[in-house]
Design a protein around this motif. Sequence first.
Motif, short mmCIF file in Angstrom:
data_model
loop_
_atom_site.label_atom_id
_atom_site.label_comp_id
_atom_site.label_asym_id
_atom_site.label_seq_id
_atom_site.Cartn_x
_atom_site.Cartn_y
_atom_site.Cartn_z
N THR A 8 -60.20 11.50 -59.99
CA THR A 8 -61.92 12.26 -58.55
C THR A 8 -60.95 13.39 -58.00
OG1 THR A 8 -62.29 10.85 -57.25
CG2 THR A 8 -63.38 10.34 -59.09
N ILE A 9 -61.59 14.31 -57.82
CA ILE A 9 -60.99 15.09 -56.84
C ILE A 9 -62.48 15.42 -56.62
CG2 ILE A 9 -60.16 17.93 -56.51
CD1 ILE A 9 -58.46 17.10 -59.30
N ASP A 10 -62.06 15.64 -54.83
CA ASP A 10 -63.21 16.08 -53.34
C ASP A 10 -63.23 17.59 -54.43
OD1 ASP A 10 -64.24 16.73 -51.13
OD2 ASP A 10 -63.97 14.47 -51.09
N ARG A 11 -64.12 18.00 -53.69
CA ARG A 11 -64.42 19.76 -53.95
C ARG A 11 -64.26 20.32 -52.74
NH1 ARG A 11 -69.13 21.26 -58.26
NH2 ARG A 11 -68.50 20.38 -60.60
N ARG A 12 -64.13 19.57 -51.78
CA ARG A 12 -64.35 20.15 -50.48
C ARG A 12 -62.99 19.94 -49.73
NH1 ARG A 12 -69.38 18.07 -46.74
NH2 ARG A 12 -68.24 19.52 -45.07
N LYS A 13 -62.97 19.11 -50.52
CA LYS A 13 -61.01 18.76 -49.35
C LYS A 13 -59.99 19.97 -50.71
CE LYS A 13 -62.22 13.66 -48.83
NZ LYS A 13 -61.36 12.26 -49.17
N LEU A 14 -60.22 19.96 -51.95
CA LEU A 14 -59.67 20.79 -52.62
C LEU A 14 -60.19 21.95 -51.90
CD1 LEU A 14 -58.07 21.34 -54.58
CD2 LEU A 14 -59.83 21.64 -56.44
N LEU A 15 -61.17 22.91 -51.67
CA LEU A 15 -61.25 24.02 -51.54
C LEU A 15 -60.50 24.09 -49.95
CD1 LEU A 15 -62.84 26.52 -51.41
CD2 LEU A 15 -65.26 25.94 -49.88
N SER A 17 -57.96 22.77 -48.29
CA SER A 17 -56.31 22.60 -49.16
C SER A 17 -56.32 24.65 -49.52
CB SER A 17 -56.17 21.85 -49.46
OG SER A 17 -54.60 21.93 -49.97
N PHE A 18 -57.53 25.25 -50.50
CA PHE A 18 -57.00 25.96 -51.17
C PHE A 18 -57.15 27.44 -49.88
CE2 PHE A 18 -58.98 30.52 -53.77
CZ PHE A 18 -57.64 30.15 -53.89
N SER A 19 -57.55 27.44 -49.50
CA SER A 19 -58.32 28.04 -48.33
C SER A 19 -56.67 28.33 -47.42
CB SER A 19 -59.65 27.97 -46.85
OG SER A 19 -60.56 27.44 -47.86
N SER A 20 -56.42 26.81 -47.12
CA SER A 20 -54.75 26.72 -45.81
C SER A 20 -54.38 28.02 -46.96
CB SER A 20 -54.91 25.90 -45.96
OG SER A 20 -55.65 25.74 -45.01
N PHE A 21 -53.82 27.26 -48.57
CA PHE A 21 -52.70 27.93 -49.12
C PHE A 21 -52.99 28.93 -48.87
CE2 PHE A 21 -51.13 29.44 -53.12
CZ PHE A 21 -49.84 29.05 -52.99
N LEU A 447 -44.32 27.23 -54.34
CA LEU A 447 -45.35 26.36 -53.27
C LEU A 447 -46.52 26.27 -53.22
CD1 LEU A 447 -43.86 28.65 -50.28
CD2 LEU A 447 -42.10 26.55 -51.26
N ALA A 448 -47.12 26.58 -54.03
CA ALA A 448 -48.97 26.36 -54.42
C ALA A 448 -48.29 24.48 -54.48
CB ALA A 448 -49.12 26.87 -55.60
N PRO A 449 -47.89 23.48 -55.16
CA PRO A 449 -48.03 22.96 -55.89
C PRO A 449 -47.80 21.96 -54.99
CG PRO A 449 -46.32 23.50 -57.90
CD PRO A 449 -47.34 24.76 -56.91
N ALA A 450 -46.79 21.93 -53.88
CA ALA A 450 -46.67 20.65 -52.93
C ALA A 450 -47.76 21.74 -51.70
CB ALA A 450 -44.96 21.35 -52.23
N LEU A 451 -47.47 22.93 -51.56
CA LEU A 451 -48.30 22.89 -49.86
C LEU A 451 -49.79 22.48 -50.61
CD1 LEU A 451 -47.50 26.12 -49.07
CD2 LEU A 451 -46.91 24.04 -47.80
N ILE A 452 -50.54 22.54 -51.71
CA ILE A 452 -52.00 22.30 -51.97
C ILE A 452 -51.84 20.96 -51.73
CG2 ILE A 452 -54.04 22.43 -53.82
CD1 ILE A 452 -52.41 25.40 -54.61
N ARG A 453 -51.18 20.32 -52.81
CA ARG A 453 -51.06 18.12 -52.77
C ARG A 453 -51.42 18.07 -50.77
NH1 ARG A 453 -53.62 14.17 -53.60
NH2 ARG A 453 -51.70 12.10 -54.00
N MET A 454 -50.29 18.97 -49.97
CA MET A 454 -50.47 18.25 -48.74
C MET A 454 -51.61 18.92 -47.80
SD MET A 454 -45.93 19.38 -47.62
CE MET A 454 -44.53 18.17 -48.73
N GLY A 455 -51.95 20.17 -48.25
CA GLY A 455 -53.34 20.37 -47.66
C GLY A 455 -54.76 19.46 -48.42
N TYR A 456 -54.90 19.40 -49.88
CA TYR A 456 -55.78 18.05 -49.41
C TYR A 456 -55.70 16.89 -48.89
CZ TYR A 456 -58.37 15.78 -52.88
OH TYR A 456 -59.59 15.06 -53.69
#
Length: 678
Positions: A8-15, A17-21, A447-456
């Motif tokens: 399961t992926i939390d949309r708010r957390k993903l959003l 992380s994406f904003s930070s990226f 860098l996207a996979p690592a940074l988005i994962r850490m941001g999540y």
Amino acid sequence: MWPPQPLTIDRRKLLFSFSSFVAAAITLAIAFAASLPRPWWALLTVYVTAQPMAGAFRPKVIYRLTGIGVGAITALAVVPNLQNSPALLVLVMAAWTGLCIALAVLDRSPRAFLFQMAAFSSAVISFPYLDDPASIIDTTIARVEEMAVAILCVTAAHALFQPWRAIDPIRERARTFLADAAAWCADAIAMGSIAAEPAHRRKLAADVTEIGMIALHLPFDDPAAPTTRAAIRALQHELTEILPLASAAANRLALLDVGGGCGSPLMALREGMAEWLGHARAGDEAWIAQGEALARLAGQSPEPGAHPWTNLLRESAAMRMGAMVTALLRAHRLTAALGERTPDLSDYRTDRFPLARDHGIAAMAGLATAAAIMLYCAVWVLLAWPAGSATAAFAALITCSFAAQDDPAPVIGRYLMATLRSFPLAALYLFVILPRVDGWFMLVLTLAPALIRMGYIQADPARSAQALPMFSCFIVAMGFLARFQGDFAVFINTGLAQIGGIVTTLAVTRLFRSVEAQWSLRRVLSANWSEMARLADIRRPFRAGDWNARATDRMGQIAARMALSSSAGPVDAADALADLRIGRNVLPIRGALPHVPHAARHRLGEVLAMLVELFRQRGMTGQELRPANALCSAIDAALAALLTLSPEGHRQSALAALVGMRCNLFPDAAPPHLEAAP
């Protein structure tokens, strides 16, 4: 065997992380285009700034930028002028950092970011150049540019993808509080017990304080900020009423249950309130109408018992239950009215809601920070370690980040473990992936996979503490420059500097800051008891609203520290909520003094004088000393004196206050010998 749970992926957390990226990608683009010397520092600032659980970005960008400016000015003023006296230079910078941290701990509002950033920025600008002060001006300008670009980018990105209004989390937090408080009150009323109180009270008291913290952001995004802030202050005052009223009612009901004196009418009222509090549709019109009916029913005189003390307990329980229901209804109305242009606040208190501040704890945090920084620099100089300046900078970062905690050592230990786990990933990128990357677009894509994962992970409250060391190790170890440089020796040296800074910080923290929760708990309790002594002293003026706010705030601090205390101590039996109820009972007694005859006034004065002595002794010793039996006798004499008077407002309020005071201070005492009221 159960089937595996789907991912399961939390949309708010993903959003988030994406904003930070996105902010990180824009920051890197600007840093490369402007040829900033350390793009990695700007990238790290993006993720240090993007803290999803800390509130709004817009006001904090002002505090952070101002703090960076103050820190930069301090570095420019101190380093060139003291370059010929390294020891004095280190002493001055350590003292400045300690002062900023003390102010940040003392402030306890989002403004603390200003002091924190002033301490941190001056440390990271000055320490790496203590042995080369000639380049301090260029370095300061570069660091300010890198941090300012990062802060502005992350603010803009989150404002675009996550538009944030202060009123929304305030309303959400208030609704959460009311739902939790209703469940807590239902248990207290139905069972006449508050055994589960510590865990609940910590969360509820923290929510009241947090609502006020978020309200500080209103002037930045609400055109009706003054009116809305008045409504929020009114809401805070109403929320602080709920906990002591419910616990007071449970206290009286428990005493009645033991003696079998509850009676059928009061028992029916209890059952009706418990059912009402557990209603799934709290806040709708039918629920409000039912609550108003219950409050009116509680205001009626309960069935008289065979003993005057039983009658007083019944009246007190019914009165507290009715006041609790009224406070809940008023809080629900205020929550529904948040954000309105012209809410009707004529029947509410809208004065300020001050927090409790401990100057001693703030001074200790500042002194410990200053001493730690001086020790870092001494170790660096004595070892003549080339990477020692980086160690001092990392140590300053960690010290400033966790200075507000009573014992930062456990958090710093977890920081170290998260850093160690991130090194293999940094090495993989630096020596395997990045040599094949060319250009900004490919770098960002890689860098996207690592940074988005850490941001999540950063967006997850349960794991957010792991994110900062992961970002720090991953970003700093790779050392992004305008041109790729995969130097293994530099990588190892930088990693050792990071680990050295963390280990040094952990060691210094163990020496200077690792105090047991019992110590800080005793300080907060002592401050509470000392203020209660002043509250009961008839020679001193008092502001009831200010004391009630500070006592509620301290209640949350006490509950949090009790949860962290791993050893039994003399203050473990302290009941901050009982102290809050006693203090609230002092107020109507003081208010009744000018309105009762001399004989009753003398009895009430004796009670207050003994309370002053009791709480003064508790404040001085830091222990919950048992009250003397003479105080119980004085309360009984005051009760008897008031019962001879004709019923009127001040007499009834003082009578209820004395009943509550006796129940809280002497719960196991035998019923007093009283004559029936005329």
